[in-house]
Design an enzyme around this catalytic site. Sequence first.
Site, mmCIF file in Angstrom:
data_model
loop_
_atom_site.group_PDB
_atom_site.id
_atom_site.type_symbol
_atom_site.label_atom_id
_atom_site.label_comp_id
_atom_site.label_asym_id
_atom_site.label_seq_id
_atom_site.Cartn_x
_atom_site.Cartn_y
_atom_site.Cartn_z
ATOM 1 N N LYS A 45 -8.484 2.640 1.647
ATOM 2 C CA LYS A 45 -9.832 3.257 1.908
ATOM 3 C C LYS A 45 -10.839 2.869 1.266
ATOM 4 C CE LYS A 45 -10.382 6.953 -0.947
ATOM 5 N NZ LYS A 45 -10.240 6.365 -2.154
ATOM 6 N N LYS A 85 0.924 -1.254 0.108
ATOM 7 C CA LYS A 85 0.008 0.080 0.031
ATOM 8 C C LYS A 85 0.993 1.230 0.068
ATOM 9 C CE LYS A 85 -3.638 2.429 0.456
ATOM 10 N NZ LYS A 85 -4.640 2.784 -0.709
#
Length: 317
Positions: free
Chosen positions: A213, A127
């Site tokens: 997210k 990420k």
Amino acid sequence: MNRTLVIALGGNALGQTPEAQRAAVRAAAARIADLVQAGNRVVLTHGNGPQVGIIHLAFDLADAADPQIPTMPFPECTAMSQGYIGWHLQGALSDALRARGAACAVATVVTQVVVDPADPAFRHPSKPVGLFYPEAEAMRIAAAHGQAFIEDAGRGWRRVVPSPEPVDIVEAESIRTLVAAGSLVVACGGGGVPVCRNPETGSLAGMDAVIDKDKAAARLAMLVGADRLVILTTVPFAALDYRTPAQRWIPRMTVSEARRFCAEGHFAEGSMLPKVQAGIAFASSGAGRETVIAHLEDAGKAVSGAAGTRIVPDGAT
């Protein structure tokens, strides 16, 4: 038709300094307030990729200058970013709603998201977080701090950390209660604070990771019973063969088509791929559920289906 919407804002769209963020948040708040004024119930989530990386780096640099200042784990950095981004959003949204005569309570929930400690993501950091760096500077930081970096979609080099799948949201019931009471809720900021649950005691412990997210937004949308997941970004559509001479915008994908495009490698890791994966997860989770990926400026049209890329269940019209 009024709907319950979960809207996901990208962290890169919110600016990389407090001043830039305030300006960006005001622009985003205007679009979201229009949706509330139209009668929609809204739960807002946001990225924190640049912000959480900056917070973490600031503590690393402070510790290097003065060992009495501790470094800060990523769960705590995510909680900090939820607080200050949420505070900016609360103020901007309240002002925009009041100006439209559509005032409602706005609340930020510091949100914990349960992950599986055995998730393979912990063995393979992927990420991107923090600032974009030239390659030489990224390699210098990696060597100095033992961090991993990757080249991110042609925009520079960014640090990568583990990104486990969201399993559950601890505060889901609190969020549902606030939405039912008419509040606009900001939740799951930065993907939420990643935690694992002790199977014997039920207690929660933070994990050194960042949850995507958009995937957290999809899980949130399922848990609050949303009608539509709206992922707002800096491009008007998802695309096949992005940034090549053969690039084609995609106005609509079924879940099966979206899965095939992902398997064919059309969407970049850390960029469009998690958005499409989140869209697939939500659109396939129940009848009547759709995901839209669109530009922030097209938020209103995206909700009505007139802009952006719609991801719809197989067989939907």
